[in-house]
Design a protein around this motif. Sequence first.
Motif, short mmCIF file in Angstrom:
data_model
loop_
_atom_site.label_atom_id
_atom_site.label_comp_id
_atom_site.label_asym_id
_atom_site.label_seq_id
_atom_site.Cartn_x
_atom_site.Cartn_y
_atom_site.Cartn_z
N GLY A 168 0.82 -1.21 0.00
CA GLY A 168 0.00 0.00 0.00
C GLY A 168 0.85 1.25 0.00
O GLY A 168 0.51 2.24 -0.65
N ALA A 169 1.97 1.22 0.73
CA ALA A 169 2.83 2.39 0.84
C ALA A 169 3.50 2.74 -0.48
O ALA A 169 3.59 3.92 -0.85
CB ALA A 169 3.88 2.18 1.93
N ILE A 170 3.98 1.73 -1.21
CA ILE A 170 4.68 2.04 -2.46
C ILE A 170 3.73 2.24 -3.63
O ILE A 170 4.14 2.72 -4.68
CB ILE A 170 5.70 0.95 -2.82
CG1 ILE A 170 5.00 -0.37 -3.19
CG2 ILE A 170 6.70 0.74 -1.70
CD1 ILE A 170 5.95 -1.41 -3.77
N SER A 171 2.44 1.89 -3.44
CA SER A 171 1.50 2.06 -4.55
C SER A 171 1.35 3.53 -4.94
O SER A 171 1.18 3.85 -6.13
CB SER A 171 0.12 1.48 -4.18
OG SER A 171 -0.46 2.17 -3.08
N TYR A 172 1.42 4.42 -3.95
CA TYR A 172 1.25 5.85 -4.25
C TYR A 172 2.43 6.41 -5.04
O TYR A 172 2.23 6.99 -6.12
CB TYR A 172 1.02 6.61 -2.95
CG TYR A 172 0.77 8.09 -3.12
CD1 TYR A 172 -0.16 8.55 -4.05
CD2 TYR A 172 1.45 9.02 -2.34
CE1 TYR A 172 -0.39 9.91 -4.21
CE2 TYR A 172 1.22 10.37 -2.50
CZ TYR A 172 0.30 10.82 -3.43
OH TYR A 172 0.07 12.16 -3.58
N PRO A 173 3.68 6.26 -4.58
CA PRO A 173 4.79 6.72 -5.43
C PRO A 173 4.86 5.99 -6.76
O PRO A 173 5.25 6.58 -7.78
CB PRO A 173 6.04 6.47 -4.57
CG PRO A 173 5.62 5.56 -3.48
CD PRO A 173 4.16 5.81 -3.26
N LEU A 174 4.48 4.71 -6.78
CA LEU A 174 4.45 3.97 -8.04
C LEU A 174 3.50 4.63 -9.02
O LEU A 174 3.82 4.82 -10.21
CB LEU A 174 4.02 2.52 -7.78
CG LEU A 174 3.78 1.64 -9.00
CD1 LEU A 174 5.08 1.38 -9.73
CD2 LEU A 174 3.14 0.32 -8.59
N TYR A 175 2.33 4.99 -8.55
CA TYR A 175 1.33 5.65 -9.39
C TYR A 175 1.84 7.01 -9.87
O TYR A 175 1.67 7.37 -11.05
CB TYR A 175 0.04 5.82 -8.60
CG TYR A 175 -1.06 6.52 -9.34
CD1 TYR A 175 -1.76 5.89 -10.36
CD2 TYR A 175 -1.41 7.84 -9.03
CE1 TYR A 175 -2.78 6.53 -11.05
CE2 TYR A 175 -2.43 8.48 -9.71
CZ TYR A 175 -3.12 7.83 -10.71
OH TYR A 175 -4.12 8.48 -11.39
#
Length: 360
Positions: free
Chosen positions: A284-291
Motif C-alpha cells: 500500500g505504501a509504495i502504490s502511491y509513489p508507483l502511481y
Amino acid sequence: MKPENRNYYPNLDIIRFLAAFWVMLAHYGHIGPYMGLTGYGPSQGIAALFFQYGYLGVPIFFILSGFVIAHVSTDIHPLRFMSNRILRLMPAFWICMTVSFLLIALLDGTNILNLKLWFANLLLLPQTLGHPFVDGVYWTLVLEFVFYGWVFILLLSDVFHKHLLKICSIWLGISFANIMLLENRIIELVFITYYAGAFVCGLVMWHAKQNRWTAPHALLMVISGVSLSLGIKHLGIQAQLPNFSNQPDLLVSTICAILSIGAVAIGIFGKIIPIKHSFAVMLGAISYPLYLIHQEVGYIVLQKLAELRLNPIQAVTLVILLVITLSYIVHQACEKPIRRFLKSEMAYFVMSRFPRLNQS
C-alpha cells in the motif's frame, strides 16, 4: 492506517497496489504505444484487452478513497484531518514530481531549468498557472484534494458523519443534474460530478460496514453505480488515441463500474487475504509513489530500450522492476523521514496554537 490497528484493512492496501499496477500496465501496454510514446507497438490478444481497461484503476482509487476517508475522519478534529491528509499525500508527491522532473530533463532533454514548471507543479496548480502537469496522472490528485476540501468543510460543520447518507444523496443529485442537464464546467470541477459515484460508493460501504446494510444503503449503491458508469464512460480515453475509436458504450462502462465496485467490496467485506500485514502495508505504501512516478519516466525509458532493440516484453518487465524499485526507495529513504519531520513540526505548530486539539 497502521497494521496494529484492529480496524486496519490489509485487503485494501493490496487492492490499491494492484490498481496502481494495472494503471501502469495500461500506460506501458496500451495508451503509450497507441500515442507513439514508448517506441513499441500496442499489445495484442487477451493482454491488449486487459491493458486497455487498466484506467479502471482510477475509479477503484476513488472508491477506496471514499471508504478510507470516512474511516480516518471519525472522531477527529477537522484541522487534524486535513493536516493528516496533507502529510499523507504531499511529501511523496513533491519527491516524485521532482524526481520525474529531473529524470525527464536528464533522459529526454526537456524541462531543463524550467523552474516555473517545477514550481507550478509543486503547488499542484500547474494548469491554473499556464503550465502542464509534469506527469499526466496528477489530475486525479487534484480531484482527491477537492474531495478532502468538502470533507473538511462538512467536518467543520459537524454534519459529515451525522448525515452522511443524506450528503451522498445530495451529491449524487448534483452530479446527475450537471451530467444530464447543465453540463457546467465549474460545477463539474467543484462537485467532481463524473466521479462522485465512485467516492459515494466508498462512503456508503463504510457506513454500512459500521452499522448494517439497509434499503437506503442498497439504493444509494445502485444509484452511485449508475453515476460511476457514466464517469467511466467519460474516463474512457480510447477515442483520444490515434487509429483507435472503441469508446466504451454505456453497457460496457456499467459492467466496468460493477467490477470496480465489486473488487473493493470484496476487499472490505470478504475474508482477509492470507498475507502478512507488514507486506500488505508495504504494498500500500509504495502504490502511491508507483502511481505518481511511472508514466512519463517509464515512457522515456521504454523509448531508450526500443532504440536498443530490446524485446518489448523484456523492456516492459525491466521498466516495471525499475519503477517499483524506485518507488520503494522514494518511500523508505525520502517520504518516510520527510513525513516524520513535517509531522513533528506541524504538530508543534498546531498544538501550540490550538491546545484543544490535544484532546481530539
